[in-house]
Write a protein that holds these residues in place. Structure first.
Motif, short mmCIF file in Angstrom:
data_model
loop_
_atom_site.label_atom_id
_atom_site.label_comp_id
_atom_site.label_asym_id
_atom_site.label_seq_id
_atom_site.Cartn_x
_atom_site.Cartn_y
_atom_site.Cartn_z
N THR A 54 0.69 -1.18 0.12
CA THR A 54 -0.17 -0.06 -0.15
C THR A 54 1.08 1.14 0.10
N ARG A 55 0.16 2.35 -0.61
CA ARG A 55 1.02 3.49 -0.73
C ARG A 55 0.24 4.71 0.22
N ILE A 56 -0.87 4.14 0.79
CA ILE A 56 -1.93 4.96 1.65
C ILE A 56 -1.56 5.04 3.08
N ALA A 57 -0.87 4.31 3.41
CA ALA A 57 -0.68 3.80 4.90
C ALA A 57 0.66 3.23 5.13
N ASP A 58 1.20 3.40 6.49
CA ASP A 58 2.26 2.65 6.84
C ASP A 58 1.63 1.39 7.84
N VAL A 59 2.22 0.41 7.91
CA VAL A 59 1.83 -0.61 8.62
C VAL A 59 2.77 -0.88 9.88
N LEU A 60 2.35 -0.85 11.08
CA LEU A 60 3.07 -1.36 12.26
C LEU A 60 2.89 -2.83 12.71
N VAL A 61 3.85 -3.58 12.38
CA VAL A 61 3.33 -5.11 12.92
C VAL A 61 4.00 -5.02 14.16
N GLN A 62 3.02 -5.51 15.13
CA GLN A 62 3.52 -5.58 16.44
C GLN A 62 3.11 -6.72 17.34
N ARG A 63 3.62 -7.90 17.47
CA ARG A 63 3.47 -9.12 18.05
C ARG A 63 2.81 -8.87 19.49
N GLY A 64 1.84 -9.42 19.84
CA GLY A 64 1.29 -9.35 21.17
C GLY A 64 0.26 -8.27 21.53
N ILE A 65 -0.18 -7.62 20.43
CA ILE A 65 -0.95 -6.50 20.94
C ILE A 65 -2.36 -6.78 21.34
N ALA A 66 -2.74 -8.35 21.56
CA ALA A 66 -3.84 -8.82 22.28
C ALA A 66 -3.50 -8.72 23.75
N ASP A 67 -2.51 -8.33 24.11
CA ASP A 67 -2.11 -7.79 25.64
C ASP A 67 -2.38 -6.66 25.62
N GLU A 68 -3.16 -5.97 26.63
CA GLU A 68 -3.45 -4.36 26.71
C GLU A 68 -2.18 -3.82 27.00
N THR A 69 -1.14 -4.37 27.88
CA THR A 69 -0.27 -3.48 28.12
C THR A 69 0.68 -3.29 27.08
N VAL A 70 1.04 -4.60 26.21
CA VAL A 70 1.67 -4.28 24.96
C VAL A 70 1.09 -3.23 23.94
N LEU A 71 -0.39 -3.38 23.83
CA LEU A 71 -1.03 -2.40 22.95
C LEU A 71 -0.81 -0.98 23.32
N VAL A 72 -1.16 -0.63 24.55
CA VAL A 72 -1.12 0.76 25.09
C VAL A 72 0.45 1.33 24.89
N GLN A 73 1.49 0.51 25.32
CA GLN A 73 2.96 1.02 25.20
C GLN A 73 3.19 1.26 23.82
N THR A 74 2.60 0.37 22.87
CA THR A 74 2.84 0.39 21.26
C THR A 74 2.34 1.87 20.78
N LEU A 75 1.08 2.14 21.37
CA LEU A 75 0.53 3.43 20.99
C LEU A 75 1.08 4.62 21.39
N VAL A 76 1.51 4.59 22.67
CA VAL A 76 2.26 5.71 23.21
C VAL A 76 3.52 5.79 22.38
N GLU A 77 4.27 4.82 22.30
CA GLU A 77 5.57 5.13 21.55
C GLU A 77 5.41 5.62 20.26
N LEU A 78 4.16 4.93 19.75
CA LEU A 78 3.85 5.55 18.23
C LEU A 78 3.77 7.06 18.27
N ALA A 79 2.78 7.63 19.33
CA ALA A 79 2.51 8.95 19.43
C ALA A 79 3.96 9.88 19.66
N GLN A 80 4.82 9.34 20.14
CA GLN A 80 5.81 9.98 20.63
C GLN A 80 6.86 10.14 19.41
N GLN A 81 6.57 9.38 18.56
CA GLN A 81 7.58 9.40 17.25
C GLN A 81 6.88 10.30 16.42
#
Length: 422
Positions: A54-81
């Motif tokens: 795709t050219r319209i979006a970036d894809v961030l593959v993050q294993r384990g996002i079914a774990d809420e701690t991993v998901l929230v941490q991934t989102l916070v780090e993405l925002a900081q970037q």
């Protein structure tokens, strides 16, 4: 990119972020790209096929996002970037809605959340509570028996369960989010029971799998798939319903994990569902996107509402293709900070993720088939993944393969149309 003077903010500052990698996630980010010319981010636990090359979006593959701690941490780090960007956070999966909403305090410093509150999520996503509010508002729902699985403490309790409903029955979890983590042989998104024996088998398997929620049994409303309807709405942070879009389901998916999800929709039908849906959202003091499922009872002509999903649906592109880009509503609300006049989508077109000839095979009703053929000949057809802005040879080949693969799936799981869609 759209002309800058169309907006009183800088569209290039927008960063839509969608948790999920299915067709609906791609369609949502496609809407943002079409309206504002921005690339969004999709977060997925695996490489998502709808986003291939795709050219319209970036894809961030993050294993384990079914774990809420991993998901929230991934989102916070993405925002900081991405400092300085206006970040909007969305998802179109119930279990992610619940997780993100529950962690609102951690996420709100970084994102504008296009999500209902945890309290509202629980109030509307639980199908028992949904039916209770519908009854209060005079909105029709199917006759239902709620089975609380912890009450079935042995096989004898299952055998003795009183179910005063007429078969065939529909069986589904009261909470899709709770059901997501449960696994058992023969699990389906929605179960169909022709008789008591089939029902007892599934209840025993649910109990053995440790499902501690409520399983709903509903009388089947007669009629085939074209009697089914879908409605997408947006109710903004000012308490105004700004979007209402309806469609007639032409064909549903029939694989166990996707059973009941529309594969093709004729937009603009069932507009009479708009008023009760808006009334429901107002009564629930809802915020964000919502997706209603309902059916027209051929015996009475009445619309019978089954559920509301507290999110935008997988097939949200039917709204954008009908001329009401879904990205505009949260942006006008949460970025521009204003309520916009309500839009009601009434244009007719064919939205489909399956090949055209396959769709026509499953439309035996002559008048409806003629309508669909006429729209196809006029070019009024939309496929969410067939995006002119995303047309590399590799991607086109991938989308073609995903589309034609439906032929094999339908011939295996639903080889010919039936009067009930079962």
């Amino acid at each position: 990119m759209p002309e800058a003077d169309r907006h009183d903010f800088d569209p290039s500052a927008l960063l839509p972020v969608v948790v999920g990698g299915d067709i609906g996630a791609y369609a949502l980010l496609r809407a943002f790209h079409e309206e504002y010319g921005v690339r969004g981010v999709a977060i997925s636990s695996v490489e998502p096929s709808p986003f291939i090359d795709t050219r319209i979006a970036d894809v961030l593959v993050q294993r384990g996002i079914a774990d809420e701690t991993v998901l929230v941490q991934t989102l916070v780090e993405l925002a900081q970037q991405h400092p300085g960007r206006i970040r909007l956070l969305m998802t179109n999966a119930d279990w992610f809605v619940r997780t993100l909403s529950a962690h609102r305090e951690q996420l709100e410093p970084h994102y504008r959340l296009v999500l209902p509150s945890p309290e509202t999520f629980d109030a509307v996503s639980d199908k028992e509570r949904f039916a209770a509010l519908c009854e209060k508002l005079g909105i029709a729902t199917p006759r239902t028996v709620a089975v609380h699985l912890p009450d079935l403490d042995d096989d004898a309790a299952v055998a003795a369960l009183d179910v005063p409903l007429r078969y065939p029955l529909i069986g589904k979890p009261a909470s899709s989010a709770d059901y997501h983590a449960v696994d058992f042989v023969g699990k389906q998104k929605v179960h169909h029971f022709a008789g008591r024996a089939e029902l007892e088998i599934v209840l025993l398997r649910l109990r053995a799998a440790g499902y501690a929620g409520t399983f709903l049994l509903q009388e089947f409303v007669p009629g085939g798939e074209p009697q089914l309807g879908s409605l997408t709405a947006y109710r903004d942070s000012h308490g105004e319903v700004t979007l209402l879009a309806t469609g007639r389901v032409l064909l549903q998916e029939h694989t166990p994990d996707a059973l009941g999800i529309p594969a093709a929709i004729l937009t603009g039908d069932f507009t009479e569902a708009m008023e009760p849906a808006a009334r429901f959202l107002d009564a629930a003091d809802y915020f964000g996107f919502a997706n209603f499922d309902f059916k027209q009872d051929p015996r009475t002509g009445e619309l019978v509402f089954f559920e509301v999903n507290p999110r935008i649906g997988r097939n949200n592109y039917y709204v954008t293709a009908a001329g009401h880009n879904v990205a505009r509503f949260p942006v006008e609300d949460l970025v521009a900070g204003r309520s916009v006049p309500q839009e009601r989508a009434t244009a007719h077109l064919v939205y489909s993720v399956v090949p055209r000839l396959l769709l026509l095979r499953y439309l035996p009703e002559r008048a409806l088939r003629s309508r669909v053929v006429r729209l196809m000949r006029q070019g009024r057809v939309a496929h969410p993944l067939a995006n002119p802005a995303d047309g590399s040879p590799q991607r086109r080949a991938s989308v073609l393969a995903m589309t034609t693969n439906h032929v094999r799936k339908f011939l295996r799981t639903y080889p010919r149309p039936t009067d009930t869609g079962l």
